[in-house]
Motif scaffolding. Structure first.
Motif, PDB file in Angstrom:
ATOM      1  N   ARG A  93      -7.554   7.848   4.342  1.00 26.01           N
ATOM      2  CA  ARG A  93      -6.748   6.758   3.799  1.00 26.01           C
ATOM      3  C   ARG A  93      -7.564   5.466   3.809  1.00 26.01           C
ATOM      4  NH1 ARG A  93      -0.773   6.383   3.963  1.00 26.01           N
ATOM      5  NH2 ARG A  93      -0.769   5.439   6.028  1.00 26.01           N
ATOM      6  N   ILE A  94      -7.436   4.694   2.724  1.00 24.01           N
ATOM      7  CA  ILE A  94      -8.256   3.486   2.584  1.00 24.01           C
ATOM      8  C   ILE A  94      -7.327   2.307   2.287  1.00 24.01           C
ATOM      9  CG2 ILE A  94     -10.102   2.382   1.263  1.00 24.01           C
ATOM     10  CD1 ILE A  94     -11.098   5.272   0.596  1.00 24.01           C
ATOM     11  N   ALA A  95      -7.352   1.307   3.171  1.00 24.78           N
ATOM     12  CA  ALA A  95      -6.482   0.131   3.017  1.00 24.78           C
ATOM     13  C   ALA A  95      -7.060  -0.817   1.961  1.00 24.78           C
ATOM     14  CB  ALA A  95      -6.355  -0.598   4.353  1.00 24.78           C
ATOM     15  N   ARG A  96      -6.181  -1.636   1.395  1.00 27.62           N
ATOM     16  CA  ARG A  96      -6.600  -2.578   0.352  1.00 27.62           C
ATOM     17  C   ARG A  96      -7.776  -3.454   0.815  1.00 27.62           C
ATOM     18  NH1 ARG A  96      -4.919  -5.810  -4.182  1.00 27.62           N
ATOM     19  NH2 ARG A  96      -3.139  -4.533  -4.679  1.00 27.62           N
ATOM     20  N   ASP A 147       0.998   1.273  -7.513  1.00 26.42           N
ATOM     21  CA  ASP A 147       1.154   2.618  -8.079  1.00 26.42           C
ATOM     22  C   ASP A 147       2.644   2.876  -8.302  1.00 26.42           C
ATOM     23  OD1 ASP A 147       1.041   5.365  -8.669  1.00 26.42           O
ATOM     24  OD2 ASP A 147      -0.641   5.677  -7.280  1.00 26.42           O
ATOM     25  N   GLN A 148       3.011   3.092  -9.559  1.00 25.73           N
ATOM     26  CA  GLN A 148       4.432   3.243  -9.885  1.00 25.73           C
ATOM     27  C   GLN A 148       4.766   4.676 -10.265  1.00 25.73           C
ATOM     28  OE1 GLN A 148       5.951  -0.192 -12.378  1.00 25.73           O
ATOM     29  NE2 GLN A 148       3.759  -0.322 -12.810  1.00 25.73           N
ATOM     30  N   ARG A 202      -0.632   2.178  -3.317  1.00 25.97           N
ATOM     31  CA  ARG A 202       0.750   2.492  -2.965  1.00 25.97           C
ATOM     32  C   ARG A 202       0.988   1.964  -1.555  1.00 25.97           C
ATOM     33  NH1 ARG A 202       4.444   6.277  -5.159  1.00 25.97           N
ATOM     34  NH2 ARG A 202       2.914   7.406  -6.394  1.00 25.97           N
ATOM     35  N   ASP A 203       1.865   0.973  -1.432  1.00 25.30           N
ATOM     36  CA  ASP A 203       2.171   0.376  -0.117  1.00 25.30           C
ATOM     37  C   ASP A 203       0.905  -0.077   0.609  1.00 25.30           C
ATOM     38  OD1 ASP A 203       4.853   1.025  -0.615  1.00 25.30           O
ATOM     39  OD2 ASP A 203       4.593   3.019   0.286  1.00 25.30           O
ATOM     40  N   GLY A 204      -0.016  -0.655  -0.145  1.00 27.23           N
ATOM     41  CA  GLY A 204      -1.210  -1.206   0.501  1.00 27.23           C
ATOM     42  C   GLY A 204      -2.353  -0.212   0.683  1.00 27.23           C
ATOM     43  N   TRP A 205      -2.129   1.045   0.268  1.00 29.43           N
ATOM     44  CA  TRP A 205      -3.192   2.056   0.403  1.00 29.43           C
ATOM     45  C   TRP A 205      -3.714   2.441  -0.976  1.00 29.43           C
ATOM     46  CZ3 TRP A 205      -4.751   2.954   5.274  1.00 29.43           C
ATOM     47  CH2 TRP A 205      -3.854   2.666   6.308  1.00 29.43           C
ATOM     48  N   ASN A 214      -0.695  14.744  -2.367  1.00 32.56           N
ATOM     49  CA  ASN A 214       0.185  14.639  -3.541  1.00 32.56           C
ATOM     50  C   ASN A 214       0.102  13.280  -4.232  1.00 32.56           C
ATOM     51  OD1 ASN A 214       1.460  13.631  -1.105  1.00 32.56           O
ATOM     52  ND2 ASN A 214       3.250  13.293  -2.355  1.00 32.56           N
ATOM     53  N   LEU A 215      -0.620  12.323  -3.647  1.00 25.89           N
ATOM     54  CA  LEU A 215      -0.639  10.969  -4.217  1.00 25.89           C
ATOM     55  C   LEU A 215      -1.771  10.738  -5.205  1.00 25.89           C
ATOM     56  CD1 LEU A 215       0.302   8.919  -1.025  1.00 25.89           C
ATOM     57  CD2 LEU A 215       1.798   9.852  -2.812  1.00 25.89           C
TER      58      LEU A 215
END
Ligand SMILES: Cc1ncc(COP(=O)(O)O)c(C=O)c1O
Length: 284
Positions: free
Chosen positions: A229-232, A141-142, A176-179, A203-204
Motif C-alpha cells: 500500500r502506498i500513501a499519497r 478513485d470513483q 482511494r481514501d488517500g491510498w 480488487n482495487l
C-alpha cells in the motif's frame, strides 16, 4: 485493404470494421456486461500472449461468462485479425460480452457470448514524452470494488481519463481514501531510495500484464521490488513516478497536479526499466 477499414472478427466472421454490427439488445451495449483484453504485438509477434489470455479467461470466469474459445483458437483468431493490418507493431483488442437477450439484469438462460476482435497500430509514446516525462493529475478513485476484472463497463475510468484530458495531461492518477490505486488505464509505480513499489494485487486495481513483467525485469537487473500500500505523501514525495500499460509501455511521470516529482526529469530507474522493456519486447 482499406487501412481505415481493417478486417475485424465478429462472431465467427471476418468483416470490414465499418460493416461489423451487433444488435442493440447486446448486453455489452445495455449493461456494459462484458470483458476485454488488449494484446500488444511487436514485429507481428504477440508479446506475452499466454498471460493476456489467462487474464481474459479469469475476467470471464469472474463474471460467469463462458469462455467461447480455447487458447489455440484465440491465438488463431488474433493472428488472423492482426495479419490483415499492415502495421507490424499492433494492439489487438478482444471483447466478449454475455450476448444478446431481452433486457433484464440477471443472467439470461441460453445466451451465446458475443466475440469481437480488432487490431490497431501500436503507437508508443513519442520521443518527447520519453525524454521529458509526462504530466498527470490526481483524482479520487470513483470506481467499483472489482477493478481486478477487465470489464467493459469503464465509466469510472472514462471519467478519470476525461479529467486528465480536460487538464491537458496524459493520465489521471487515482487515490482511494488517500491510498494510491492506479491510472485510468495504467498501473502506477513509485520509486523511493532505489526501491520500485506498486500497490498490491487486489480488487482495487487491474493487474496489468506489465505488473508481473516489471517485477521480473527488476529481478533481472537488480532493482528491489515491493508490492505494498502506498500513501499519497509517498507518491508526491517520490524520487520517481512511472506508469505502465501495453500502449504506454513504461513512461515517467514528472509532474503531478503541477508539482514536480523528484528532479522533474525521468530518473535512473525509469531509464533502466525502459531499456529492459525494449529488449524484452523484441527478444526472440
Ligand atoms: C485500469 C487499468 N490498469 C492497468 C492497466 C495496464 O494493464 P496492461 O499492462 O496489461 O496493459 C490497464 C490497461 O489497459 C488498465 O485499463
Amino acid at each position: 485493404m482499406d487501412i481505415d477499414d481493417p478486417l475485424v472478427y465478429l462472431n465467427g466472421e471476418f468483416t470490414p470494421l465499418s460493416q461489423a454490427r451487433v444488435p442493440v439488445l447486446d448486453r455489452g451495449f445495455i449493461f456494459g456486461d462484458g470483458v476485454y483484453d488488449v494484446v500488444p504485438l511487436y514485429g507481428r509477434r504477440m508479446f506475452r500472449p499466454a498471460q493476456h489470455l489467462a487474464r481474459l479467461a479469469r475476467s470471464l470466469r469472474e463474471t460467469g461468462i463462458p469462455n467461447p474459445h480455447d487458447e489455440a483458437t484465440w491465438l488463431e483468431l488474433i493472428g488472423r485479425v492482426s495479419a490483415a493490418l499492415p502495421a507490424s507493431d499492433q494492439l489487438v483488442y478482444i471483447q466478449v460480452t454475455r450476448g444478446v437477450a431481452r433486457r433484464g439484469h440477471a443472467f439470461p438462460a441460453h445466451v451465446t457470448p458475443t466475440v469481437f476482435i480488432m487490431a490497431n497500430p501500436l503507437v508508443p509514446p513519442s520521443r518527447e514524452m520519453r525524454e521529458q516525462g509526462v504530466a498527470c493529475v490526481s483524482i479520487e478513485d470513483q470506481r467499483w470494488l472489482r477493478c481486478d476484472i477487465k470489464a467493459t463497463s469503464l465509466l469510472g475510468n472514462v471519467l478519470a481519463a476525461q479529467h486528465a484530458a480536460s487538464h491537458g495531461v496524459t493520465e489521471a492518477v487515482q487515490f482511494r481514501d488517500g491510498w494510491l490505486t492506479e491510472g485510468s488505464s495504467t498501473n502506477i509505480w513509485v520509486v523511493a531510495d532505489g526501491v520500485l513499489m506498486t500497490p498490491p494485487r487486489d480488487n482495487l486495481i487491474l493487474e496489468g500484464i506489465r505488473y508481473g513483467l516489471l517485477e521480473e525485469l527488476c529481478g533481472a537487473i537488480g532493482i528491489t521490488f515491493q508490492s505494498r500500500r502506498i500513501a499519497r505523501e509517498d507518491v508526491t514525495g517520490a524520487d520517481e513516478l512511472l506508469m505502465s500499460s501495453a500502449s504506454k509501455e513504461v513512461l515517467a511521470i514528472t509532474t503531478l497536479d503541477g508539482q514536480r516529482i523528484g528532479n522533474g526529469v525521468p530518473g535512473p530507474i525509469y531509464h533502466a526499466l525502459f531499456d529492459a522493456y525494449q529488449q524484452a519486447k523484441r527478444a526472440p
